[in-house]
Motif scaffolding. Structure first.
Motif, PDB file in Angstrom:
ATOM      1  N   UNK A  42      44.131 -15.954 -18.583  1.00  0.00           N
ATOM      2  CA  UNK A  42      45.092 -16.285 -18.554  1.00  0.00           C
ATOM      3  C   UNK A  42      46.092 -15.082 -17.014  1.00  0.00           C
ATOM      4  N   UNK A  43      45.402 -14.358 -16.925  1.00  0.00           N
ATOM      5  CA  UNK A  43      46.480 -13.282 -15.955  1.00  0.00           C
ATOM      6  C   UNK A  43      45.933 -13.247 -14.643  1.00  0.00           C
ATOM      7  N   UNK A  44      44.608 -14.210 -14.467  1.00  0.00           N
ATOM      8  CA  UNK A  44      43.992 -13.997 -12.584  1.00  0.00           C
ATOM      9  C   UNK A  44      44.855 -14.989 -12.289  1.00  0.00           C
ATOM     10  N   UNK A  45      44.954 -15.437 -11.231  1.00  0.00           N
ATOM     11  CA  UNK A  45      45.380 -15.861 -10.164  1.00  0.00           C
ATOM     12  C   UNK A  45      43.608 -16.668  -9.069  1.00  0.00           C
ATOM     13  N   UNK A  46      43.515 -17.398  -8.572  1.00  0.00           N
ATOM     14  CA  UNK A  46      42.528 -18.386  -7.505  1.00  0.00           C
ATOM     15  C   UNK A  46      43.233 -18.343  -6.568  1.00  0.00           C
ATOM     16  N   UNK A  47      42.984 -18.864  -5.219  1.00  0.00           N
ATOM     17  CA  UNK A  47      42.916 -19.865  -4.257  1.00  0.00           C
ATOM     18  C   UNK A  47      43.683 -21.004  -4.759  1.00  0.00           C
ATOM     19  N   UNK A  48      43.893 -21.561  -5.151  1.00  0.00           N
ATOM     20  CA  UNK A  48      43.745 -22.925  -6.385  1.00  0.00           C
ATOM     21  C   UNK A  48      44.403 -22.722  -7.547  1.00  0.00           C
ATOM     22  N   UNK A  49      43.959 -21.760  -8.434  1.00  0.00           N
ATOM     23  CA  UNK A  49      44.667 -21.789  -9.693  1.00  0.00           C
ATOM     24  C   UNK A  49      45.863 -20.625  -9.611  1.00  0.00           C
ATOM     25  N   UNK A  91      37.239 -19.526 -16.509  1.00  0.00           N
ATOM     26  CA  UNK A  91      35.519 -18.393 -16.850  1.00  0.00           C
ATOM     27  C   UNK A  91      35.385 -19.390 -15.128  1.00  0.00           C
ATOM     28  N   UNK A  92      35.165 -20.923 -15.332  1.00  0.00           N
ATOM     29  CA  UNK A  92      34.724 -21.468 -14.049  1.00  0.00           C
ATOM     30  C   UNK A  92      35.364 -21.043 -12.529  1.00  0.00           C
ATOM     31  N   UNK A  93      36.514 -21.250 -12.551  1.00  0.00           N
ATOM     32  CA  UNK A  93      37.318 -21.128 -12.006  1.00  0.00           C
ATOM     33  C   UNK A  93      37.066 -19.476 -11.279  1.00  0.00           C
ATOM     34  N   UNK A  94      36.730 -18.919 -11.702  1.00  0.00           N
ATOM     35  CA  UNK A  94      36.752 -16.921 -10.963  1.00  0.00           C
ATOM     36  C   UNK A  94      35.361 -16.581 -10.722  1.00  0.00           C
ATOM     37  N   UNK A  95      34.572 -17.248 -11.520  1.00  0.00           N
ATOM     38  CA  UNK A  95      32.897 -16.635 -11.847  1.00  0.00           C
ATOM     39  C   UNK A  95      31.982 -17.539 -10.558  1.00  0.00           C
ATOM     40  N   UNK A  96      32.693 -18.666 -10.168  1.00  0.00           N
ATOM     41  CA  UNK A  96      32.281 -19.751  -9.471  1.00  0.00           C
ATOM     42  C   UNK A  96      33.074 -20.218  -7.972  1.00  0.00           C
ATOM     43  N   UNK A  97      33.309 -21.278  -8.072  1.00  0.00           N
ATOM     44  CA  UNK A  97      34.620 -22.052  -7.361  1.00  0.00           C
ATOM     45  C   UNK A  97      36.076 -23.007  -8.243  1.00  0.00           C
ATOM     46  N   UNK A  98      37.314 -22.656  -7.340  1.00  0.00           N
ATOM     47  CA  UNK A  98      38.190 -23.740  -8.330  1.00  0.00           C
ATOM     48  C   UNK A  98      37.769 -24.372  -7.356  1.00  0.00           C
ATOM     49  N   UNK A  99      37.026 -24.800  -6.919  1.00  0.00           N
ATOM     50  CA  UNK A  99      37.357 -26.352  -5.631  1.00  0.00           C
ATOM     51  C   UNK A  99      35.873 -27.073  -6.379  1.00  0.00           C
ATOM     52  N   UNK A 100      36.210 -28.018  -6.869  1.00  0.00           N
ATOM     53  CA  UNK A 100      35.715 -29.468  -7.403  1.00  0.00           C
ATOM     54  C   UNK A 100      35.386 -29.891  -6.147  1.00  0.00           C
TER      55      UNK A 100
END
Length: 240
Positions: free
Chosen positions: A217-224, A231-240
Motif C-alpha cells: 500500500x505504501x509504494x508507487x510504480x510507473x503505472x500504479x 507485488x506483481x507490479x513491484x517485482x515483475x512489471x506493472x504493464x500487463x
C-alpha cells in the motif's frame, strides 16, 4: 515458496521509496530509485542467459513467434523483470493471443500466464448507439481554419462542397485484455514448456497468483498509484 510475504515486502522497500508518489520530482534522487535503475541496467547489459533461453524456446516451438520485450532495460526506465511473449493462433473475436513470461531480476521467481486481447462487445454496442444519434454539429475546413457549424448547415455544404466536411473519425475497435493464470488445454503445452525452461535456466519457482496480487500500500510504480501497487507490479512489471 522460498520467501514469506514479509520478506518480499522487504525486497520491495529496497527498490521503491515508501510514501513517495511516482510523479514526485524528488523520487529520482532517492536511494531506492537509484538502486532500481541500476538493477534494470545491469539486467539489460547481462542478458545472454535470457536471450539464450528464448533461442531454446524458439527451437522448441518453431511454429510460434516469440518476442523479447526487454530491450528497454538498458535505459533503466521501467520493469523489474525480463519479459517475453509467445504468440498463439487467434480465433474469431480475438486480436491477440499470447503466453506471457516474466522472470524477475529482483527475486528468484517467475510468472507465466495467458493473455487474450478480445473484442469489448459492451463498448462496441455503446459506440453503435452513440453513432446512431444524429450529430448536432459538424466541422468544416476552409484552408487551414476549422469551423464548427450546426448540423443542418453541414448537410447543405456536404451537397455543394463535400470535401470541406470532416469525415467521421475511424477509431480502433474497442478491446479488453483477458488474463488467466490457469492455462486452457490448448495453452498448456506452451505454458508448461516455458515454465520448465525457466526453471532449468534459473532454478526459480513460480510465484502463485494469490501472492503476486497482494497490495503493497505504501509504494508507487510507473503505472500504479500509492495504494494500488501489487507485488506483481513491484517485482515483475506493472504493464500487463
Amino acid at each position: 515458496m522460498k520467501h514469506a510475504i514479509e520478506e518480499l515486502f522487504s525486497v520491495v522497500y529496497r527498490y521503491y521509496p515508501r510514501r513517495v508518489p511516482y510523479e514526485d520530482p524528488g523520487r529520482v534522487q532517492t536511494e531506492e530509485e537509484r538502486r532500481l535503475v541500476d538493477a534494470r541496467r545491469r539486467a539489460g547489459a547481462d542478458c545472454e542467459r535470457w536471450l539464450g533461453m528464448l533461442r531454446r524456446l524458439r527451437e522448441q516451438f518453431p511454429e510460434n513467434k516469440i518476442d523479447s520485450l526487454s530491450a528497454h532495460l538498458l535505459t533503466g526506465s521501467h520493469d523489474a523483470c525480463y519479459s517475453g511473449s509467445l504468440y498463439l493462433p487467434k480465433i474469431a473475436g480475438e486480436h491477440r493471443h499470447t503466453i506471457e513470461l516474466r522472470v524477475s531480476f529482483l527475486v528468484p521467481y517467475y510468472v507465466v500466464y495467458s493473455s487474450r486481447l478480445v473484442e469489448d462487445r459492451e463498448e462496441i454496442e455503446r459506440e453503435k448507439m452513440l453513432r446512431a444519434t444524429p450529430p448536432r454539429a459538424v466541422t468544416i475546413f476552409v484552408h487551414d481554419t476549422a469551423y464548427v457549424l450546426p448540423a443542418w448547415v453541414g448537410k447543405l455544404i456536404r451537397l455543394i462542397k463535400p470535401e470541406l466536411v470532416e469525415p467521421p473519425s475511424v477509431e480502433d475497435e474497442p478491446t479488453r485484455q483477458v488474463i488467466c493464470f490457469d492455462p486452457s488445454p490448448d495453452e498448456q503445452p506452451y505454458a508448461a514448456g516455458i515454465a520448465e525452461e525457466i526453471e532449468a535456466t534459473w532454478g526459480y519457482e513460480r510465484m502463485p497468483p494469490e501472492i503476486g496480487a497482494v497490495v503493497v500500500p505504501d509504494v508507487a510504480t510507473n503505472l500504479r498509484r500509492l495504494g494500488e501497487a501489487r507485488l506483481y507490479d513491484c517485482l515483475f512489471s506493472d504493464a500487463r
